[in-house]
Every structure is written in structure tokens, then in C-alpha cells.
Design a protein around this motif. Sequence first.
Motif, PDB file in Angstrom:
ATOM      1  N   MET A  53       0.820  -1.201   0.000  1.00 28.62           N
ATOM      2  CA  MET A  53       0.000   0.000   0.000  1.00 28.62           C
ATOM      3  C   MET A  53       0.860   1.259   0.000  1.00 28.62           C
ATOM      4  O   MET A  53       0.613   2.202  -0.760  1.00 28.62           O
ATOM      5  N   ALA A  54       1.876   1.265   0.855  1.00 34.20           N
ATOM      6  CA  ALA A  54       2.763   2.429   0.940  1.00 34.20           C
ATOM      7  C   ALA A  54       3.478   2.661  -0.382  1.00 34.20           C
ATOM      8  O   ALA A  54       3.616   3.801  -0.838  1.00 34.20           O
ATOM      9  N   GLY A  55       3.945   1.579  -1.026  1.00 33.87           N
ATOM     10  CA  GLY A  55       4.631   1.716  -2.310  1.00 33.87           C
ATOM     11  C   GLY A  55       3.741   2.333  -3.363  1.00 33.87           C
ATOM     12  O   GLY A  55       4.168   3.227  -4.102  1.00 33.87           O
ATOM     13  N   ARG A  56       2.490   1.891  -3.424  1.00 34.79           N
ATOM     14  CA  ARG A  56       1.560   2.450  -4.411  1.00 34.79           C
ATOM     15  C   ARG A  56       1.222   3.905  -4.111  1.00 34.79           C
ATOM     16  O   ARG A  56       0.914   4.689  -5.016  1.00 34.79           O
ATOM     17  N   ALA A  57       1.275   4.271  -2.818  1.00 28.57           N
ATOM     18  CA  ALA A  57       0.923   5.638  -2.419  1.00 28.57           C
ATOM     19  C   ALA A  57       2.110   6.589  -2.477  1.00 28.57           C
ATOM     20  O   ALA A  57       1.964   7.783  -2.209  1.00 28.57           O
ATOM     21  N   GLY A  58       3.288   6.074  -2.816  1.00 26.06           N
ATOM     22  CA  GLY A  58       4.476   6.925  -2.897  1.00 26.06           C
ATOM     23  C   GLY A  58       5.130   7.191  -1.562  1.00 26.06           C
ATOM     24  O   GLY A  58       5.922   8.121  -1.424  1.00 26.06           O
ATOM     25  N   LEU A  59       4.807   6.380  -0.557  1.00 22.78           N
ATOM     26  CA  LEU A  59       5.431   6.510   0.760  1.00 22.78           C
ATOM     27  C   LEU A  59       6.614   5.557   0.823  1.00 22.78           C
ATOM     28  O   LEU A  59       6.453   4.333   0.761  1.00 22.78           O
ATOM     29  N   LYS A  60       7.810   6.110   0.917  1.00 21.01           N
ATOM     30  CA  LYS A  60       9.022   5.295   0.876  1.00 21.01           C
ATOM     31  C   LYS A  60       9.338   4.728   2.255  1.00 21.01           C
ATOM     32  O   LYS A  60      10.047   5.325   3.053  1.00 21.01           O
ATOM     33  N   VAL A  61       8.793   3.547   2.525  1.00 17.89           N
ATOM     34  CA  VAL A  61       9.035   2.845   3.785  1.00 17.89           C
ATOM     35  C   VAL A  61       9.496   1.433   3.467  1.00 17.89           C
ATOM     36  O   VAL A  61       8.829   0.706   2.726  1.00 17.89           O
ATOM     37  N   ALA A  62      10.635   1.044   4.017  1.00 20.51           N
ATOM     38  CA  ALA A  62      11.140  -0.317   3.858  1.00 20.51           C
ATOM     39  C   ALA A  62      10.748  -1.134   5.087  1.00 20.51           C
ATOM     40  O   ALA A  62      10.420  -0.580   6.143  1.00 20.51           O
ATOM     41  N   ARG A  63      10.813  -2.441   4.953  1.00 20.91           N
ATOM     42  CA  ARG A  63      10.460  -3.310   6.078  1.00 20.91           C
ATOM     43  C   ARG A  63      11.285  -2.976   7.326  1.00 20.91           C
ATOM     44  O   ARG A  63      10.773  -2.971   8.446  1.00 20.91           O
ATOM     45  N   LYS A  64      12.555  -2.665   7.108  1.00 19.48           N
ATOM     46  CA  LYS A  64      13.445  -2.375   8.241  1.00 19.48           C
ATOM     47  C   LYS A  64      13.085  -1.074   8.951  1.00 19.48           C
ATOM     48  O   LYS A  64      13.509  -0.832  10.088  1.00 19.48           O
ATOM     49  N   ASP A  65      12.316  -0.198   8.290  1.00 14.44           N
ATOM     50  CA  ASP A  65      11.931   1.077   8.894  1.00 14.44           C
ATOM     51  C   ASP A  65      10.791   0.931   9.898  1.00 14.44           C
ATOM     52  O   ASP A  65      10.552   1.831  10.708  1.00 14.44           O
ATOM     53  N   ILE A  66      10.065  -0.183   9.833  1.00 10.49           N
ATOM     54  CA  ILE A  66       8.921  -0.386  10.715  1.00 10.49           C
ATOM     55  C   ILE A  66       9.406  -0.821  12.094  1.00 10.49           C
ATOM     56  O   ILE A  66      10.206  -1.744  12.223  1.00 10.49           O
ATOM     57  N   GLN A  67       8.920  -0.153  13.134  1.00 10.96           N
ATOM     58  CA  GLN A  67       9.334  -0.447  14.498  1.00 10.96           C
ATOM     59  C   GLN A  67       8.306  -1.350  15.177  1.00 10.96           C
ATOM     60  O   GLN A  67       7.103  -1.126  15.062  1.00 10.96           O
ATOM     61  N   VAL A  68       8.786  -2.379  15.868  1.00 11.43           N
ATOM     62  CA  VAL A  68       7.910  -3.280  16.612  1.00 11.43           C
ATOM     63  C   VAL A  68       8.007  -2.922  18.093  1.00 11.43           C
ATOM     64  O   VAL A  68       9.041  -3.139  18.730  1.00 11.43           O
ATOM     65  N   TRP A  69       6.934  -2.360  18.614  1.00 10.30           N
ATOM     66  CA  TRP A  69       6.885  -1.902  20.003  1.00 10.30           C
ATOM     67  C   TRP A  69       5.770  -2.629  20.755  1.00 10.30           C
ATOM     68  O   TRP A  69       4.825  -3.124  20.142  1.00 10.30           O
ATOM     69  N   PRO A  70       5.834  -2.655  22.091  1.00 11.25           N
ATOM     70  CA  PRO A  70       4.685  -3.133  22.866  1.00 11.25           C
ATOM     71  C   PRO A  70       3.463  -2.267  22.561  1.00 11.25           C
ATOM     72  O   PRO A  70       3.594  -1.060  22.315  1.00 11.25           O
ATOM     73  N   ARG A  71       2.287  -2.881  22.572  1.00 10.05           N
ATOM     74  CA  ARG A  71       1.053  -2.174  22.207  1.00 10.05           C
ATOM     75  C   ARG A  71       0.857  -0.870  22.991  1.00 10.05           C
ATOM     76  O   ARG A  71       0.558   0.170  22.405  1.00 10.05           O
ATOM     77  N   ALA A  72       1.036  -0.896  24.311  1.00 11.55           N
ATOM     78  CA  ALA A  72       0.774   0.293  25.119  1.00 11.55           C
ATOM     79  C   ALA A  72       1.695   1.451  24.730  1.00 11.55           C
ATOM     80  O   ALA A  72       1.273   2.604  24.678  1.00 11.55           O
ATOM     81  N   ARG A  73       2.953   1.134  24.430  1.00  8.60           N
ATOM     82  CA  ARG A  73       3.907   2.185  24.056  1.00  8.60           C
ATOM     83  C   ARG A  73       3.533   2.806  22.714  1.00  8.60           C
ATOM     84  O   ARG A  73       3.546   4.031  22.549  1.00  8.60           O
ATOM     85  N   GLY A  74       3.189   1.971  21.727  1.00  8.79           N
ATOM     86  CA  GLY A  74       2.792   2.491  20.428  1.00  8.79           C
ATOM     87  C   GLY A  74       1.519   3.300  20.509  1.00  8.79           C
ATOM     88  O   GLY A  74       1.379   4.342  19.858  1.00  8.79           O
ATOM     89  N   TYR A  75       0.564   2.832  21.313  1.00 13.29           N
ATOM     90  CA  TYR A  75      -0.711   3.527  21.464  1.00 13.29           C
ATOM     91  C   TYR A  75      -0.509   4.904  22.089  1.00 13.29           C
ATOM     92  O   TYR A  75      -1.169   5.880  21.713  1.00 13.29           O
ATOM     93  N   ARG A  76       0.404   4.991  23.023  1.00 10.48           N
ATOM     94  CA  ARG A  76       0.711   6.275  23.652  1.00 10.48           C
ATOM     95  C   ARG A  76       1.407   7.213  22.660  1.00 10.48           C
ATOM     96  O   ARG A  76       1.117   8.412  22.595  1.00 10.48           O
ATOM     97  N   GLU A  77       2.312   6.649  21.862  1.00 12.62           N
ATOM     98  CA  GLU A  77       3.094   7.451  20.921  1.00 12.62           C
ATOM     99  C   GLU A  77       2.207   8.093  19.853  1.00 12.62           C
ATOM    100  O   GLU A  77       2.378   9.267  19.511  1.00 12.62           O
ATOM    101  N   ILE A  78       1.259   7.345  19.310  1.00 18.29           N
ATOM    102  CA  ILE A  78       0.427   7.885  18.232  1.00 18.29           C
ATOM    103  C   ILE A  78      -0.486   9.004  18.738  1.00 18.29           C
ATOM    104  O   ILE A  78      -0.879   9.887  17.981  1.00 18.29           O
ATOM    105  N   GLN A  79      -0.805   8.982  20.021  1.00 16.68           N
ATOM    106  CA  GLN A  79      -1.635  10.050  20.574  1.00 16.68           C
ATOM    107  C   GLN A  79      -0.830  11.307  20.902  1.00 16.68           C
ATOM    108  O   GLN A  79      -1.371  12.412  20.914  1.00 16.68           O
ATOM    109  N   GLU A  80       0.465  11.114  21.131  1.00 21.41           N
ATOM    110  CA  GLU A  80       1.304  12.247  21.538  1.00 21.41           C
ATOM    111  C   GLU A  80       2.050  12.888  20.374  1.00 21.41           C
ATOM    112  O   GLU A  80       2.463  14.044  20.460  1.00 21.41           O
ATOM    113  N   LYS A  81       2.239  12.158  19.261  1.00 19.78           N
ATOM    114  CA  LYS A  81       3.035  12.654  18.143  1.00 19.78           C
ATOM    115  C   LYS A  81       2.178  12.793  16.882  1.00 19.78           C
ATOM    116  O   LYS A  81       1.148  12.143  16.747  1.00 19.78           O
TER     117      LYS A  81
END
Length: 246
Positions: A53-81
Amino acid sequence: MYRLCTLLILFLLLGPGPAGAADVRVITENNPPLNFAGTGGPSGLATDLFLLMAGRAGLKVARKDIQVWPRARGYREIQEKSDVILYAMARTAAREKLFRWIGPIMPLHTSLFALKSRGIVIKDPVKGAWEYRYGTIRSSASEQELIRLGVPPHRLESVHDRTLNIRKLLLGHIDIMVANEPATFYSIRRMDLNPDDFEPVYRLMSSNLYYAASRDLDPALVLRLQSALDGLKADGTAARIIESYR
């Protein structure tokens, strides 16, 4: 002056270039088969679909760029950033206005699970929480739903990993595990356990899984991602990816 005007016209016509990994931070969690940390980087059906999806949309994200975080930490981050995409997330009424939504990815059913040998019957999940020990995933939609229904947070034993709750269920440290159905049975099989030993005793909620974006993320990018996902569904690519993880 003529040259300046020409450059301005070109900029307006061409618009901004494709967004890159530096513009957007992509976060997921260990929640197989949807998304998880694989040997070659983050994997899972939602991850594979996101990268296409990202490739078709022109968003340059590689697999290595994706961060795997605990759910609570990611949920907090998306609300704050303002620059975060977090997946896969159940779209619920409580979350509706907190994020921008890209999807749906697929339907999701969440249940209360028990060991079949216990013969546990749940007719009311709130009353059941006073009789049985519930194990939940921290900051998950199902945990939030139980609290919304009236289960006091102190009656929930919250952890960050589903396999830990499966072990706690087997050891008798909890009586009920609250989790989504496909991920639960996937984890049980990966742990070389017999799925027939477990049973859903109450369906808590049904929803759809989405990619969630920060409220302040560029709406034009969100629209491009949605259009790209719609295209992957229309040509059958999304269905093939989902099926490959069953």
C-alpha cells in the motif's frame, strides 16, 4: 523575476515529492498473524499489505523502517506525536475521533477464552470478572471494552504478550484469556498446543482492523494510502495476502 515565477509554477504543478520514512514513523506490535517481528524484519499479513500500500501511495518505507513496540507504548506514541502510523488497530467508537483511519484491513472478532476442561460458562462478562480472573492485553481494544462495560481495571491482569496469557491460562494463574480469535488460535498452534483444548466462552466484540494515523498526519497522504489500499482490494491482492497467513 521570470525565472522565479517559472519555478513557482513548476512547484505548484508538481507538488511535494513522495513522503519518505523520515516523514512518517510506522509502528506495529507482536500480534501474529497480523503483525510480528520476523527474522527478516517485521512480518505478518498487515505488514505485507502495508508495504504494498505504501509503495503504491508513494510513501518510501522499507520493512526495516517499521518499528515493533509493545502495544501500550505504540498507542501512547500515536496520541502524543503527529507523524505516526500504528497498526493493526480495531476501530471502535471510543477511538473514532482520536486518529485518522485507513482501511478496513479485515474483520476482527474478540472473545473470552477458557480451557475446555474447565467447563466455564460466561453469560455476562462484567459479572464474570468478579468470579474469574481475566487476562488481557494492555491497552487493547478488548481491555478498553471491558472497562467501558463496567469491569474495574483492578479485576484485569494486564500483560503485553498473548503467549504469556496462554501460559498463565494453562498454569491456572488466570481463568479467562481475552483476545482476538484468529491471533489466539495462530499463537496456540505456534506453541505446539492443541487448539481443541481451548474454547471461546463469550464473544465480546466484533470490529474491523485498520491502520491508524495521527490526527495531524498529512490528510493528503492518508487519502493516497486509502486509495492504494482500495486498489489492492479491488485487484485481489489483499485477499491473497490474508489467505496466505491462514
